[in-house]
Scaffold this motif. Structure first.
Motif, PDB file in Angstrom:
ATOM      1  N   GLY A 169       1.581  -1.535  -9.215  1.00  0.00           N
ATOM      2  CA  GLY A 169       2.322  -0.504  -8.389  1.00  0.00           C
ATOM      3  C   GLY A 169       2.690   0.695  -8.744  1.00  0.00           C
ATOM      4  N   PHE A 170       1.860   1.380  -9.570  1.00  0.00           N
ATOM      5  CA  PHE A 170       2.099   2.585 -10.095  1.00  0.00           C
ATOM      6  C   PHE A 170       0.888   3.773  -9.374  1.00  0.00           C
ATOM      7  N   ILE A 171       1.060   4.824  -9.169  1.00  0.00           N
ATOM      8  CA  ILE A 171       0.137   5.914  -8.613  1.00  0.00           C
ATOM      9  C   ILE A 171       0.194   7.018  -9.789  1.00  0.00           C
ATOM     10  N   LEU A 172      -1.041   7.768  -9.526  1.00  0.00           N
ATOM     11  CA  LEU A 172      -1.164   9.120 -10.382  1.00  0.00           C
ATOM     12  C   LEU A 172      -0.564   9.700  -9.251  1.00  0.00           C
ATOM     13  N   ARG A 173       0.565  10.451  -9.736  1.00  0.00           N
ATOM     14  CA  ARG A 173       1.390  11.097  -8.479  1.00  0.00           C
ATOM     15  C   ARG A 173       0.938  12.526  -8.355  1.00  0.00           C
ATOM     16  N   TYR A 174       0.303  13.409  -9.221  1.00  0.00           N
ATOM     17  CA  TYR A 174       0.013  14.626  -8.926  1.00  0.00           C
ATOM     18  C   TYR A 174      -1.396  14.503  -9.446  1.00  0.00           C
ATOM     19  N   PRO A 175      -2.407  14.226  -8.296  1.00  0.00           N
ATOM     20  CA  PRO A 175      -3.757  14.339  -8.569  1.00  0.00           C
ATOM     21  C   PRO A 175      -4.278  15.590  -8.754  1.00  0.00           C
ATOM     22  N   GLU A 176      -5.608  15.739  -9.060  1.00  0.00           N
ATOM     23  CA  GLU A 176      -6.338  17.138  -9.025  1.00  0.00           C
ATOM     24  C   GLU A 176      -6.569  17.505  -7.553  1.00  0.00           C
ATOM     25  N   GLY A 177      -6.464  18.584  -7.338  1.00  0.00           N
ATOM     26  CA  GLY A 177      -6.843  19.146  -5.848  1.00  0.00           C
ATOM     27  C   GLY A 177      -5.907  18.825  -4.692  1.00  0.00           C
ATOM     28  N   LYS A 178      -4.607  18.578  -5.330  1.00  0.00           N
ATOM     29  CA  LYS A 178      -3.493  18.384  -4.297  1.00  0.00           C
ATOM     30  C   LYS A 178      -2.291  19.047  -4.388  1.00  0.00           C
ATOM     31  N   ARG A 179      -2.510  20.221  -5.106  1.00  0.00           N
ATOM     32  CA  ARG A 179      -1.374  21.201  -5.574  1.00  0.00           C
ATOM     33  C   ARG A 179      -0.686  21.638  -4.414  1.00  0.00           C
TER      34      ARG A 179
ATOM     35  N   LYS B 176      -7.262   6.856 -18.868  1.00  0.00           N
ATOM     36  CA  LYS B 176      -8.275   6.612 -18.367  1.00  0.00           C
ATOM     37  C   LYS B 176      -7.900   4.968 -17.688  1.00  0.00           C
ATOM     38  N   TRP B 177      -7.410   4.347 -18.713  1.00  0.00           N
ATOM     39  CA  TRP B 177      -7.206   2.877 -18.354  1.00  0.00           C
ATOM     40  C   TRP B 177      -6.156   2.914 -17.367  1.00  0.00           C
ATOM     41  N   LEU B 178      -5.006   3.721 -17.710  1.00  0.00           N
ATOM     42  CA  LEU B 178      -4.185   3.790 -16.737  1.00  0.00           C
ATOM     43  C   LEU B 178      -4.460   4.087 -15.247  1.00  0.00           C
ATOM     44  N   THR B 179      -5.332   5.287 -15.338  1.00  0.00           N
ATOM     45  CA  THR B 179      -5.597   5.545 -13.854  1.00  0.00           C
ATOM     46  C   THR B 179      -6.318   4.536 -13.206  1.00  0.00           C
ATOM     47  N   ARG B 180      -7.178   3.853 -13.954  1.00  0.00           N
ATOM     48  CA  ARG B 180      -7.929   2.786 -13.226  1.00  0.00           C
ATOM     49  C   ARG B 180      -7.237   1.607 -12.756  1.00  0.00           C
ATOM     50  N   HIS B 181      -6.095   1.325 -13.530  1.00  0.00           N
ATOM     51  CA  HIS B 181      -5.515  -0.058 -13.502  1.00  0.00           C
ATOM     52  C   HIS B 181      -4.045   0.032 -12.698  1.00  0.00           C
ATOM     53  N   CYS B 182      -3.505   1.379 -12.678  1.00  0.00           N
ATOM     54  CA  CYS B 182      -1.981   1.627 -12.595  1.00  0.00           C
ATOM     55  C   CYS B 182      -1.509   0.898 -11.120  1.00  0.00           C
ATOM     56  N   SER B 183      -2.346   0.718 -10.180  1.00  0.00           N
ATOM     57  CA  SER B 183      -2.010   0.503  -8.807  1.00  0.00           C
ATOM     58  C   SER B 183      -1.825  -1.185  -8.959  1.00  0.00           C
ATOM     59  N   GLU B 184      -2.442  -1.772  -9.705  1.00  0.00           N
ATOM     60  CA  GLU B 184      -2.339  -3.219  -9.836  1.00  0.00           C
ATOM     61  C   GLU B 184      -0.907  -3.483 -10.301  1.00  0.00           C
TER      62      GLU B 184
ATOM     63  N   MET C 229      -4.051   4.884  -4.329  1.00  0.00           N
ATOM     64  CA  MET C 229      -5.094   5.069  -5.313  1.00  0.00           C
ATOM     65  C   MET C 229      -6.713   4.844  -4.762  1.00  0.00           C
ATOM     66  N   GLU C 230      -6.765   4.075  -3.660  1.00  0.00           N
ATOM     67  CA  GLU C 230      -7.873   3.812  -3.243  1.00  0.00           C
ATOM     68  C   GLU C 230      -8.587   4.857  -2.046  1.00  0.00           C
ATOM     69  N   SER C 231      -7.502   5.544  -1.362  1.00  0.00           N
ATOM     70  CA  SER C 231      -7.686   6.285  -0.307  1.00  0.00           C
ATOM     71  C   SER C 231      -7.844   7.748  -0.977  1.00  0.00           C
ATOM     72  N   GLY C 232      -7.403   7.996  -2.139  1.00  0.00           N
ATOM     73  CA  GLY C 232      -7.525   9.343  -2.892  1.00  0.00           C
ATOM     74  C   GLY C 232      -6.272  10.277  -2.082  1.00  0.00           C
ATOM     75  N   GLN C 233      -5.423   9.620  -1.334  1.00  0.00           N
ATOM     76  CA  GLN C 233      -4.316  10.433  -1.015  1.00  0.00           C
ATOM     77  C   GLN C 233      -3.320  10.693  -1.767  1.00  0.00           C
ATOM     78  N   CYS C 234      -2.545  11.626  -1.532  1.00  0.00           N
ATOM     79  CA  CYS C 234      -1.288  11.796  -2.571  1.00  0.00           C
ATOM     80  C   CYS C 234      -0.090  11.123  -1.733  1.00  0.00           C
ATOM     81  N   LEU C 235       0.997  11.004  -2.399  1.00  0.00           N
ATOM     82  CA  LEU C 235       2.101  10.326  -1.823  1.00  0.00           C
ATOM     83  C   LEU C 235       2.608  11.122  -0.462  1.00  0.00           C
TER      84      LEU C 235
END
Ligand SMILES: [Zn+2]
Length: 219
Positions: free
Chosen positions: A155-165, A145-153, A189-195
């Motif tokens: 330079g990291f992203i959650l690479r495989y988000p829900e609903g983008k398979r 939860k913490w990583l998902t909230r702060h990773c972009s600070e 991370m702000e736009s909710g896009q995947c890479l």
């Protein structure tokens, strides 16, 4: 080794020259010879030397919050990935499948060599010390939860988000973090896009700008 029918739904964006934004997916495999300059984490796992400090900083800031993140997978060579894949194919063939079927079946468990972001050296699987399982419940741990909230600070992203398979070709992986640099990470991370979506969006924005410029020149 060849696979006859690769999935068709994954966009292919090859002309990206920024190392931080290198796209690796089923349609964009790394060459067999790809080997980044690596540095080791304290647990011995390796990461791209250009981004490892950001990873270490993110982990230590998480620890400063009383959390216990554990990196359970980072860089894997394409060669090693090939070995994992071949073993899986052998296993499937032992069950009576022919090579083609066995390869398709193997891909459900092991990424095809060169198509795993771990081959790139910019991805880390991070889990909670108290819940070391790669499943979707990992998303409920305080660490993720913490990583998902702060990773972009960092330079990291959650690479495989829900609903983008249907775009990434990979199921929701709340534990898989990918370095893309702070600017891109914040936008993604702000736009909710995947890479894939982000790169496509950037490319079309770039194409628009250059065609506007061209039009101006003609006028
Ligand atoms: Zn991963």
């Amino acid at each position: 080794m060849k696979i006859s029918e690769p999935p068709k739904f994954i966009p292919s964006i090859n002309n990206n020259e920024d190392w931080m934004l290198t796209l690796v997916n089923y349609n964009n495999p790394l060459p067999d010879t790809y080997k980044p300059v690596l540095k080791s984490l304290s647990n011995g796992l390796q990461f791209d030397a250009r981004a490892i400090d950001q990873l270490i900083l993110m982990l230590s800031d998480a620890r400063a919050q009383g959390l216990s993140p554990v990196v359970c997978s980072a860089y894997r060579s394409v060669e090693y990935q090939q070995k994992l894949f071949n073993n899986q194919v052998k296993k499937q063939m032992a069950k009576g499948l022919d090579r083609q079927q066995a390869e398709l079946e193997a891909q459900k468990v092991v990424a095809y060599p060169g198509t795993s972001e771990h081959n790139l050296g910019l991805a880390a699987d991070i889990v909670s010390l108290s819940y070391q399982h790669l499943d979707q419940a990992q998303a409920n741990t305080a660490e993720v939860k913490w990583l998902t909230r702060h990773c972009s600070e960092y330079g990291f992203i959650l690479r495989y988000p829900e609903g983008k398979r249907n775009i990434t070709g990979v199921i929701y992986e709340p534990w898989h973090f990918r370095y893309v640099g702070i600017d891109a990470a914040k936008e993604i991370m702000e736009s909710g896009q995947c890479l894939e979506e982000y790169l496509e969006f950037k490319e079309s924005a770039l194409a628009k700008t250059s065609s506007t410029t061209a039009a101006k020149v003609i006028r």
